[in-house]
Design a protein around this motif. Structure first.
Motif, PDB file in Angstrom:
ATOM      1  N   VAL A 177      14.333   3.688  -9.417  1.00 28.37           N
ATOM      2  CA  VAL A 177      14.021   2.950  -8.190  1.00 28.37           C
ATOM      3  C   VAL A 177      14.195   1.462  -8.445  1.00 28.37           C
ATOM      4  CG1 VAL A 177      12.217   2.355  -6.520  1.00 28.37           C
ATOM      5  CG2 VAL A 177      12.259   4.635  -7.543  1.00 28.37           C
ATOM      6  N   VAL A 178      14.947   0.791  -7.574  1.00 27.27           N
ATOM      7  CA  VAL A 178      14.932  -0.671  -7.553  1.00 27.27           C
ATOM      8  C   VAL A 178      13.987  -1.064  -6.427  1.00 27.27           C
ATOM      9  CG1 VAL A 178      16.253  -2.776  -7.131  1.00 27.27           C
ATOM     10  CG2 VAL A 178      17.243  -0.931  -8.500  1.00 27.27           C
ATOM     11  N   ASN A 179      12.948  -1.802  -6.787  1.00 27.21           N
ATOM     12  CA  ASN A 179      11.853  -2.120  -5.871  1.00 27.21           C
ATOM     13  C   ASN A 179      11.932  -3.609  -5.518  1.00 27.21           C
ATOM     14  OD1 ASN A 179       9.370  -2.538  -4.664  1.00 27.21           O
ATOM     15  ND2 ASN A 179       8.168  -1.597  -6.313  1.00 27.21           N
ATOM     16  N   ILE A 180      12.278  -3.902  -4.266  1.00 35.05           N
ATOM     17  CA  ILE A 180      12.460  -5.305  -3.845  1.00 35.05           C
ATOM     18  C   ILE A 180      11.280  -5.698  -2.960  1.00 35.05           C
ATOM     19  CG2 ILE A 180      13.983  -6.925  -2.619  1.00 35.05           C
ATOM     20  CD1 ILE A 180      16.105  -4.482  -3.065  1.00 35.05           C
ATOM     21  N   ASP A 181      10.519  -6.653  -3.431  1.00 34.09           N
ATOM     22  CA  ASP A 181       9.302  -7.058  -2.700  1.00 34.09           C
ATOM     23  C   ASP A 181       9.088  -8.537  -2.965  1.00 34.09           C
ATOM     24  OD1 ASP A 181       6.438  -7.463  -2.085  1.00 34.09           O
ATOM     25  OD2 ASP A 181       6.372  -5.287  -1.884  1.00 34.09           O
ATOM     26  N   ASN A 182       8.788  -9.295  -1.921  1.00 34.27           N
ATOM     27  CA  ASN A 182       8.593 -10.735  -2.162  1.00 34.27           C
ATOM     28  C   ASN A 182       7.142 -11.106  -2.450  1.00 34.27           C
ATOM     29  OD1 ASN A 182       7.555 -10.555   0.393  1.00 34.27           O
ATOM     30  ND2 ASN A 182       8.637 -12.327   1.226  1.00 34.27           N
ATOM     31  N   LEU A 183       6.289 -10.078  -2.583  1.00 32.71           N
ATOM     32  CA  LEU A 183       4.893 -10.285  -2.998  1.00 32.71           C
ATOM     33  C   LEU A 183       4.161 -11.273  -2.090  1.00 32.71           C
ATOM     34  CD1 LEU A 183       5.318 -10.226  -6.902  1.00 32.71           C
ATOM     35  CD2 LEU A 183       4.745  -8.335  -5.365  1.00 32.71           C
ATOM     36  N   THR A 184       4.012 -10.872  -0.841  1.00 30.18           N
ATOM     37  CA  THR A 184       3.119 -11.612   0.055  1.00 30.18           C
ATOM     38  C   THR A 184       1.691 -11.321  -0.409  1.00 30.18           C
ATOM     39  OG1 THR A 184       2.774  -9.759   1.567  1.00 30.18           O
ATOM     40  CG2 THR A 184       4.717 -11.164   1.966  1.00 30.18           C
ATOM     41  N   TYR A 185       0.712 -11.777   0.366  1.00 33.36           N
ATOM     42  CA  TYR A 185      -0.691 -11.487   0.022  1.00 33.36           C
ATOM     43  C   TYR A 185      -0.908  -9.984  -0.135  1.00 33.36           C
ATOM     44  CZ  TYR A 185      -1.610  -9.407   4.513  1.00 33.36           C
ATOM     45  OH  TYR A 185      -1.587  -8.534   5.568  1.00 33.36           O
ATOM     46  N   PHE A 189       0.820  -1.220   0.000  1.00 38.02           N
ATOM     47  CA  PHE A 189       0.000   0.000   0.000  1.00 38.02           C
ATOM     48  C   PHE A 189       0.857   1.275   0.000  1.00 38.02           C
ATOM     49  CE2 PHE A 189      -2.198   2.766   3.384  1.00 38.02           C
ATOM     50  CZ  PHE A 189      -2.810   3.583   2.451  1.00 38.02           C
ATOM     51  N   ILE A 190       1.642   1.479   1.047  1.00 34.46           N
ATOM     52  CA  ILE A 190       2.386   2.745   1.131  1.00 34.46           C
ATOM     53  C   ILE A 190       3.564   2.737   0.167  1.00 34.46           C
ATOM     54  CG2 ILE A 190       3.590   4.348   2.664  1.00 34.46           C
ATOM     55  CD1 ILE A 190       2.055   3.084   5.012  1.00 34.46           C
ATOM     56  N   GLY A 191       4.252   1.587   0.076  1.00 34.09           N
ATOM     57  CA  GLY A 191       5.416   1.499  -0.813  1.00 34.09           C
ATOM     58  C   GLY A 191       5.044   1.797  -2.254  1.00 34.09           C
ATOM     59  N   ALA A 192       3.919   1.262  -2.720  1.00 34.89           N
ATOM     60  CA  ALA A 192       3.510   1.495  -4.116  1.00 34.89           C
ATOM     61  C   ALA A 192       3.165   2.968  -4.329  1.00 34.89           C
ATOM     62  CB  ALA A 192       2.321   0.616  -4.476  1.00 34.89           C
ATOM     63  N   ASN A 193       2.431   3.545  -3.367  1.00 38.55           N
ATOM     64  CA  ASN A 193       2.140   4.982  -3.486  1.00 38.55           C
ATOM     65  C   ASN A 193       3.436   5.791  -3.507  1.00 38.55           C
ATOM     66  OD1 ASN A 193      -0.825   5.910  -3.381  1.00 38.55           O
ATOM     67  ND2 ASN A 193      -0.804   4.213  -1.917  1.00 38.55           N
ATOM     68  N   PHE A 194       4.411   5.347  -2.701  1.00 41.71           N
ATOM     69  CA  PHE A 194       5.682   6.073  -2.656  1.00 41.71           C
ATOM     70  C   PHE A 194       6.408   5.996  -4.007  1.00 41.71           C
ATOM     71  CE2 PHE A 194      10.196   6.547  -2.127  1.00 41.71           C
ATOM     72  CZ  PHE A 194      10.289   7.711  -1.382  1.00 41.71           C
ATOM     73  N   VAL A 195       6.487   4.780  -4.571  1.00 43.70           N
ATOM     74  CA  VAL A 195       7.201   4.601  -5.844  1.00 43.70           C
ATOM     75  C   VAL A 195       6.516   5.420  -6.949  1.00 43.70           C
ATOM     76  CG1 VAL A 195       7.783   2.916  -7.639  1.00 43.70           C
ATOM     77  CG2 VAL A 195       8.160   2.343  -5.228  1.00 43.70           C
ATOM     78  N   LEU A 196       5.182   5.364  -6.989  1.00 44.27           N
ATOM     79  CA  LEU A 196       4.435   6.115  -8.020  1.00 44.27           C
ATOM     80  C   LEU A 196       4.704   7.615  -7.880  1.00 44.27           C
ATOM     81  CD1 LEU A 196       1.055   4.151  -7.880  1.00 44.27           C
ATOM     82  CD2 LEU A 196       2.732   4.106  -9.750  1.00 44.27           C
ATOM     83  N   ASP A 197       4.636   8.115  -6.662  1.00 42.51           N
ATOM     84  CA  ASP A 197       4.847   9.554  -6.456  1.00 42.51           C
ATOM     85  C   ASP A 197       6.301   9.947  -6.731  1.00 42.51           C
ATOM     86  OD1 ASP A 197       2.240   9.630  -5.729  1.00 42.51           O
ATOM     87  OD2 ASP A 197       2.564  10.263  -3.647  1.00 42.51           O
TER      88      ASP A 197
END
Ligand code: NAD
Ligand code: DAU
Length: 364
Positions: free
Chosen positions: A27-35, A10-18
């Protein structure tokens, strides 16, 4: 370039978009894609070469070491976490693994990377840890709001795990000199908020004709901040925050839960009235309270305003209207999140892959 962890949430995606809307810095975005991680949140970056998505765990030391060495970021911003208090009550293990062990491993790799930097690169490097007001515990009705020096009194497995991560970050600064910044923020709301949390849950349940479950007496108080204001605070702290400092972030907007639910209902009555002409409030249902439920959070964000000149741009009235409008305009996002369809697709197509400028293909 910067690293963001947890940038599909939620917040990380809004941050990357902004971030990418306001700067040209990749931006290198590292996320293991939990639920809670959803590449559909980043759909608008489909063709954007400035966004590199890596499916990976912040606890994966080898992956982190190789990404740090190859991309040479000037900052690492840690959003990745298990974030839902109710889930932490049902099963704390994931919270310990990601929020404590994961943050520790991330800190270790960042320390090792930073130690090998020199000159301006070393001087200017920052590790920014995104944390919560819940680490401070619960306030009585008349107590002053949390300042940065309030003692830590976490009450849930979630807040205890975040408190532990804050302490590790602090210790890496004091012991090793790692240049860190920590932000402790109040409750966020806005687009892409997973509908397990109060505000999006109330919106989607109301529209689906389901009960609106209010815990206990509904008089618990939270301070609410529009997510894009949280993102602007983080950008400001990264830009001008003092190495080693903690900054509280909040909306100066305390409200009891039942008032939040009533406001959401009133907005829906106006923007998408029920077919039977009745009020959405009729769907409110008081349910068993959350165990150990904190009664009140309140953030004193005056340090951030005084020292770095940050203030929220939205009032609760403007922010909540935008939020309800966003959910009304994006029913497909809600349907796919609720069905889990985005996860099946993601695991089939993106297992161990690095995606450059194409995170949003998950939405196709
Ligand atoms: P979220 O649950 O929506 O997103 C968390 C993201 O982290 C997801 O994309 C998930 O896939 C990812 N993630 C989880 N474990 C990971 C791991 N081991 N490795 C890599 N990625 C992992 O959470 P959110 O609400 O966006 O919160 C982001 C951060 O902000 C958290 O640290 C949270 O504690 C903090 N925070 C949240 C709020 C709030 O109101 N939501 C308020 C203050 C602070
Ligand atoms: O304060 C910051 C924190 O805010 C963040 O650190 C957390 O990651 C984030 O999830 C949020 O925690 P809360 O527990 O405050 O958020 P949640 O949306 O789960 O609940 C908000 C309030 O609403 C809380 O008092 C519990 C209540 N509630 C929640 C749900 C899901 C209900 O009454 N009914 C519900 O169904």
């Amino acid at each position: 370039m910067i690293f963001v962890t947890g940038g599909a949430g939620f917040i990380g995606a809004n941050f990357v978009l902004d971030w990418l809307a306001q700067t040209n810095e990749p931006v290198v975005n590292i996320d293991n894609l939990t639920y809670a991680g959803n590449l559909e949140n980043l759909a608008s970056l489909n063709a954007d070469q400035r966004h590199v998505f890596v499916r990976g765990d912040i606890g994966d030391s080898g992956l982190l070491a190789s990404l740090l060495a190859s991309h040479q970021p000037r900052a690492v911003l840690n959003f990745a976490a298990e974030s839902h208090v109710d889930r932490s009550i049902h099963g704390p293990e994931d919270f310990i693994q990601t929020n404590i062990v994961g943050t520790f491993r991330l800190l270790e790799e960042v320390r090792s990377y930073w130690t090998r930097l020199d000159g301006e690169a070393k001087q200017g490097f920052r590790f920014l840890h995104v944390s919560t007001d819940e680490v401070y515990g619960s306030l009585g009705k008349q107590d002053p709001a949390f300042t940065e020096t309030h003692r830590y009194e976490p009450n849930s497995p979630y807040s205890a795990s975040k408190a532990a991560s804050d302490h590790l970050v602090r210790a890496y600064h004091h012991t090793y000199g790692l240049p860190v910044l920590t932000t402790n923020c109040s409750n966020n709301y806005g687009p892409y908020h997973f509908p397990e949390k109060l505000i999006p849950l109330m919106i989607v349940n109301a529209l689906a004709g389901k009960p609106l479950p209010v815990y206990g007496d509904g008089q618990q108080i939270r301070d609410w901040l529009y997510v894009k204001d949280h993102c602007s605070a983080i950008r400001r702290v990264l830009e001008a925050g003092k190495d080693g400092e903690v900054y509280n972030v909040g909306g100066w907007n305390e409200k009891p839960n039942i008032e939040i639910v009533n406001i959401v209902c009133a907005l829906l009555d106006e923007l998408q009235p029920r077919a039977d002409g009745k009020n959405y409030r009729e769907q409110i249902s008081y349910v068993k309270d959350r165990p150990g439920h904190d009664r009140r959070y309140a953030i004193d964000a005056s340090k951030l305003e005084r020292e770095l000149g940050w203030k929220p741009a939205e009032t609760f009235e403007t922010g909540i209207r935008k939020t309800v409008q966003w959910y009304l305009a994006n029913p497909q996002w809600v349907t796919r999140v609720q069905s889990g369809a985005y996860r099946e697709w993601t695991s089939k197509h993106y297992e161990h892959e690095t995606i450059q400028g194409s995170a949003a293909r998950a939405a196709a």
